[in-house]
Design an enzyme around this catalytic site. Structure first.
Site, PDB file in Angstrom:
ATOM      1  N   ASP A 193       0.871  -1.174   0.000  1.00  0.00           N
ATOM      2  CA  ASP A 193       0.000   0.000   0.000  1.00  0.00           C
ATOM      3  C   ASP A 193       0.908   1.224   0.000  1.00  0.00           C
ATOM      4  OD1 ASP A 193      -1.744   2.097   0.477  1.00  0.00           O
ATOM      5  OD2 ASP A 193      -2.882   1.054   2.037  1.00  0.00           O
ATOM      6  N   ASN A 202       3.231   3.033 -10.800  1.00  0.00           N
ATOM      7  CA  ASN A 202       1.969   3.219 -11.516  1.00  0.00           C
ATOM      8  C   ASN A 202       0.769   3.407 -10.593  1.00  0.00           C
ATOM      9  OD1 ASN A 202       0.307   2.934 -14.089  1.00  0.00           O
ATOM     10  ND2 ASN A 202      -0.473   1.181 -12.920  1.00  0.00           N
ATOM     11  N   TYR A 252      -5.599  16.312  -8.213  1.00  0.00           N
ATOM     12  CA  TYR A 252      -4.979  15.291  -9.060  1.00  0.00           C
ATOM     13  C   TYR A 252      -3.886  15.919  -9.922  1.00  0.00           C
ATOM     14  CZ  TYR A 252      -4.714  11.379 -12.368  1.00  0.00           C
ATOM     15  OH  TYR A 252      -4.273  10.336 -13.153  1.00  0.00           O
ATOM     16  N   LYS A 288       0.325  15.247 -10.070  1.00  0.00           N
ATOM     17  CA  LYS A 288       1.047  14.874 -11.283  1.00  0.00           C
ATOM     18  C   LYS A 288       2.078  15.936 -11.665  1.00  0.00           C
ATOM     19  CE  LYS A 288      -1.148  10.987 -11.808  1.00  0.00           C
ATOM     20  NZ  LYS A 288      -0.460   9.697 -11.624  1.00  0.00           N
ATOM     21  N   VAL A 327      -7.337   6.525 -21.268  1.00  0.00           N
ATOM     22  CA  VAL A 327      -7.205   5.075 -21.251  1.00  0.00           C
ATOM     23  C   VAL A 327      -8.403   4.514 -20.493  1.00  0.00           C
ATOM     24  CG1 VAL A 327      -5.738   3.115 -20.643  1.00  0.00           C
ATOM     25  CG2 VAL A 327      -4.697   5.317 -21.246  1.00  0.00           C
ATOM     26  N   THR A 361      -9.711   2.828 -18.069  1.00  0.00           N
ATOM     27  CA  THR A 361      -9.440   2.218 -16.770  1.00  0.00           C
ATOM     28  C   THR A 361     -10.541   2.632 -15.791  1.00  0.00           C
ATOM     29  OG1 THR A 361      -8.193   4.046 -15.789  1.00  0.00           O
ATOM     30  CG2 THR A 361      -6.983   2.533 -17.259  1.00  0.00           C
TER      31      THR A 361
END
Length: 277
Positions: free
Chosen positions: A61, A88, A153, A157, A186, A188
């Protein structure tokens, strides 16, 4: 890809999406793979779906920073070293900045930014000076420009870019190659498994992701970029051109994404498609 034959690879964030795609591709290419994530049961399912004596499970984790030095050392010992590490793991928080609690922003930074940083530091301490090591960090289009409802977010990044670009400069003569991977849309479940600003489950797949690239195709392109030694590269459909668009026309890009950014991105994609035709 003979490049990946017998490579010792660690994929963190391997239980779904791009990480799962990386696992499948790496097994086909003959790599020795360690997969890590919180969901041990899901990783066990994957090893049954993709049977291979070259895959090992190491539950982890990334939010539990105090455990990461030990976990990294365990990963290093499994195949007596590592050649490539994919950082990732990540979560998303999708909400207005003013409606997002500080606790959720801290949680997101702990997972998306500090987790990779702690692992990278541990790897640097374990790696012999003469052994090459490649580290691939999963960023996002949000690592290049911000859009509404993704402030936290995007911050995580952007932080990855700043930190790992600096680390790349520091380790240029240390047999370390750092890759910043920028996936576009993508397909996901990152937004399905993500959160709203108050910490409640988001539970919905972002519309752009529903039409996005297959994770396994994305993984193949990521492996190709890492193999080619690219320091930073974008993987995705036409939306990848928005990185170039933002670099050349930053003011225009900012105006485009202030309202209905996904619709604006689609308009940009259509513009480039028309120009190409």
């Amino acid at each position: 890809m003979d490049f990946w034959e017998n490579k010792r690879v660690w994929v963190i964030g391997a239980s779904s999406g791009i990480g799962e795609g990386l696992l499948k591709c790496l097994v086909r290419e003959g790599a020795k793979v360690i997969i890590s994530a919180r969901r041990t049961e899901r990783m066990e399912e994957l090893t049954r779906e993709i049977p291979s004596s070259r895959v090992r499970i190491l539950p982890l984790d990334v939010e539990l920073h105090q455990s990461l030095d030990v976990k990294t050392a365990e990963a290093w010992k499994i195949f007596e070293g590592l050649d490539v590490v994919f950082l990732n793991a990540g979560i998303s928080v999708r909400d207005l900045a003013t409606d997002t609690s500080l606790a959720m922003e801290k949680k997101l930074m702990d997972i998306n930014f500090w987790g990779p940083v702690v692992v990278a530091k541990a790897l640097m301490n374990l790696k012999p000076a003469d052994q090459p090591l490649q580290i691939a960090i999963t960023s996002s289009l949000s690592g290049k420009y911000g859009v509404p409802k993704l402030a936290s977010y995007a911050a995580s990044k952007h932080a990855l870019h700043g930190y790992f670009e600096s680390l790349r400069a520091e380790t240029a003569k240390c047999n370390v190659m750092i890759h910043l991977v920028i996936p576009g849309f993508v397909k996901t479940e990152i937004t399905v498994a993500g959160y709203k600003g108050d910490g409640s489950p988001n539970g919905k797949m972002q519309q752009a992701l529903q039409r996005g690239m297959d994770p396994e195709k994305c993984a193949r392109l990521i492996l190709k970029g890492v193999q080619q030694g690219k320091e930073e590269f974008v993987v995705g459909g036409m939306e990848r051109l928005t990185v170039w668009f933002n670099r050349i026309f930053p003011s225009l890009n900012r105006r485009l994404i202030r309202s209905n950014p996904l619709q604006k991105l689609q308009q940009i994609k259509n513009f480039f498609r028309i120009k190409k035709d």
